[in-house]
Design a protein around this motif. Structure first.
Motif, short mmCIF file in Angstrom:
data_model
loop_
_atom_site.label_atom_id
_atom_site.label_comp_id
_atom_site.label_asym_id
_atom_site.label_seq_id
_atom_site.Cartn_x
_atom_site.Cartn_y
_atom_site.Cartn_z
N LYS A 173 36.74 -13.85 -18.69
CA LYS A 173 35.26 -13.54 -18.50
C LYS A 173 34.64 -14.74 -19.58
O LYS A 173 33.58 -15.12 -19.22
N ALA A 174 35.21 -15.02 -20.43
CA ALA A 174 34.86 -16.21 -21.37
C ALA A 174 34.55 -17.68 -20.30
O ALA A 174 33.56 -18.18 -20.34
N ILE A 209 33.15 -9.52 -23.53
CA ILE A 209 34.47 -10.43 -23.45
C ILE A 209 35.55 -9.70 -24.19
O ILE A 209 36.73 -9.53 -23.37
N VAL A 232 31.72 -16.33 -29.15
CA VAL A 232 32.53 -15.00 -29.13
C VAL A 232 32.59 -14.40 -29.86
O VAL A 232 32.92 -14.71 -31.29
N THR A 251 40.66 -17.69 -25.51
CA THR A 251 39.32 -17.88 -25.16
C THR A 251 38.72 -19.36 -25.81
O THR A 251 37.60 -19.88 -25.32
N SER A 260 28.39 -13.40 -26.93
CA SER A 260 29.01 -12.41 -26.24
C SER A 260 30.08 -11.76 -27.10
O SER A 260 30.99 -12.37 -27.37
N ALA A 282 39.95 -11.47 -21.12
CA ALA A 282 38.98 -11.86 -22.06
C ALA A 282 38.73 -13.42 -21.62
O ALA A 282 37.60 -13.80 -21.78
#
Lengths: 272, 272
Positions: B257-258, B241, B19, B50, B237, B254
C-alpha cells in the motif's frame, strides 16, 4: 462524580479550590529527589496536607509526560491514591487534548477509563466531532477551553467573528453539541471582567478558573462576576500553593496556603 | 532534521509519504496480542515493510496514552528503533498540544528532548505564548493546526474573523512569532481546494496533510494546489496503510500500500 455531588462538596467544605499538581522536579525540595518515586512522594505530601481545604486536584499532564514512563507511573499512582484515600475529591486531567473523532476517543479512554479522572480539559479548535467523543462519557465532565488565562488568549480567542468574539462562539456552539450538559469551561481569572458576559450565555455551567495566584488573577472579582447560586466555580491555584516552600516542611506550608484560600472562599460563599 | 535534509530525502526517495503509526490493539492481527510488546512488534513490522517508501512516521500519541505506561514504553521503543535503524526518517509526534508557556515548555521537553522527535503538532487556540516554547527548539519543527481534515473544522476554523477566516488568521499571525521559520502547518487533504489560498500566505512552508485515504482526500488535488518547487508537502496515511490487512502478512500488505502511494507521489513529483 456528578455536578450535584461536586456542589455538595463545595458547600460542605466551604471551598471551591482546585489544587494544581504540576509536578516539576526542579521546584521540589531537593531531598525528595533521592526517593524512589519523588513525584508521587511530593504529590502525596501535598494532597495529605491540602485535601481538607480543596474539592479538586488537577494534575497538569505535561509535567508528567516530561518525565516519560516514570511520569506516567507517578500520575497513575497519584490518581489511585486520590481514589482510594479521598474518593470525595473531584479530579481533573489538565490535558488540553482534541483531535479527530477516533483519536479523541482514544484520549477519552486514556483519561476517563484507564486513569479514572472525573474530567478532562479539551481544546475546541477542531470543533464538534473532536469534542463529542469526550462528551459521550455522560458520567464525566468535559472542560472546554473558552477564554484562557494567558496573554496569547488575545491572539485568536477574542477575535471578532461574524457577530461576536470567538470564545463566545465556542461557548454558544458547544452548547448545541450532544450531552452538552456535561460541559464545563476554562475561563482565566486574569479575564474576570469577561465573566459577566460569559454568564449571560451559560448561567449555570461550572467554570474552571486558573490564573489566581502566580498569574495575578483576583478571587473576589472572579466571584463577583462568575459565581452562581450553586457556586459554579472551581478556582485553581498551582504554583502558589505547591511551591510556596522548598524546605522540608513544604507540605505544611502548602496546607497553610490552601487554608488561606479556603477562608477567602468561605467569605465569598457567605455572600450567596 | 532540517527542512533541507527533509527535502533531500523526499527527492531521493521520490516520496513525501508520512505513515501514521496509530497503534490500536483492536485492529492489529490478533496473534500479535500474545507477544510481550504487541504495539512495538506491530510498529517494527510496519516500519521495516514501509520505510523504503516513506520519508516520515507520525505516531499519534493518543493511541499510546490509551495504553498507559505500556503505551509510553512502546512509543519510546518505537522512536528509538527509528533513530537507530532509519535515522534518515523524519519523525512527527502527533500530539496536538498547547498550553500556557511554562506548560508548553514541558511538552516540548517531553517530545523534543526525551523522545527526540523531529517535530510535534500543536493547537493554536491559546496563541503565541503557548506555541513559542516549541519554536524555541530551533533544530525542530512545530506543526501548527491550521485547517484540519475533520468535519468539525467548519465549526470555528473557517469562521470569518474581522477580515478573513480564522485559519488564515492563525497562519498569518503565527508567521510573526519568534523562530516562525520552523513552522509547518496541518491542512487536511479533504480541504484541498483551500490550499491555493493558503499557498498565497505561505508559499514556502511545509504542510502536513492528513486525510488522504480513510478520510477521502485526493492526492492529485493536494499536489495541484499545495505543492511548491521544493515539494513542501508531507502527506499522511495511517489506517489505509497500517490496517490494510489483519492477517499474518499484514506488514507485507502495508508495504504494498505504501509503495502504491509512493508511485503516485513519484508521478506527481515528475510534474515539478
Amino acid at each position: 462524580m456528578t455536578t450535584q455531588e461536586l456542589t455538595e462538596q463545595i458547600f460542605k467544605k466551604k471551598s471551591f479550590l482546585c489544587v494544581g499538581l504540576d509536578a516539576d522536579l526542579d521546584k521540589m525540595p531537593t531531598y525528595l529527589l533521592s526517593e524512589k518515586n519523588p513525584v508521587f512522594s511530593f504529590n502525596k505530601a501535598i494532597i495529605d496536607a491540602t485535601h481538607e481545604f480543596c474539592v479538586a486536584y488537577k494534575p497538569n499532564i505535561a509535567f508528567y509526560e516530561a518525565l516519560g514512563v516514570d511520569g506516567w507511573k507517578a500520575l497513575k499512582k497519584t490518581i489511585e491514591y486520590l481514589h482510594h484515600e479521598y474518593p470525595e475529591i473531584y479530579t481533573i486531567a489538565d490535558a488540553k487534548r482534541g483531535d479527530i473523532g477516533n483519536t479523541s476517543r482514544m484520549y477519552a479512554k486514556a483519561f476517563f477509563e484507564d486513569l479514572g479522572f472525573d474530567s478532562i480539559t479539551v481544546a475546541p479548535y477542531m470543533g464538534k466531532d473532536s469534542v463529542e467523543p469526550f462528551l459521550e462519557f455522560t458520567n464525566k465532565h468535559t472542560i472546554l477551553l473558552a477564554l484562557t488565562s494567558n496573554e496569547g488568549a488575545f491572539d485568536f480567542q477574542t477575535l471578532k467573528t461574524d457577530d461576536e468574539e470567538l470564545y463566545k462562539k465556542v461557548i454558544k456552539t458547544s452548547q448545541k453539541w450532544n450531552n452538552s450538559e456535561n460541559l464545563m469551561y476554562v475561563v482565566g481569572a486574569t479575564k474576570a471582567e469577561y465573566l459577566a458576559e460569559i454568564r449571560k450565555i451559560i448561567p449555570e455551567n461550572f467554570l474552571l478558573v486558573p490564573g489566581v495566584g502566580a498569574q495575578g488573577g483576583n478571587l473576589e472579582e472572579v466571584c463577583k462576576y462568575g459565581m452562581t447560586k450553586n457556586v459554579g466555580l472551581l478556582v485553581n491555584s498551582s504554583r502558589k500553593i505547591i511551591y510556596a516552600s522548598d524546605s522540608s516542611n513544604f507540605a505544611e506550608i502548602a496546607g497553610a496556603k490552601a487554608e488561606a484560600m479556603q477562608r477567602q472562599m468561605a467569605t465569598e460563599l457567605e455572600k450567596l
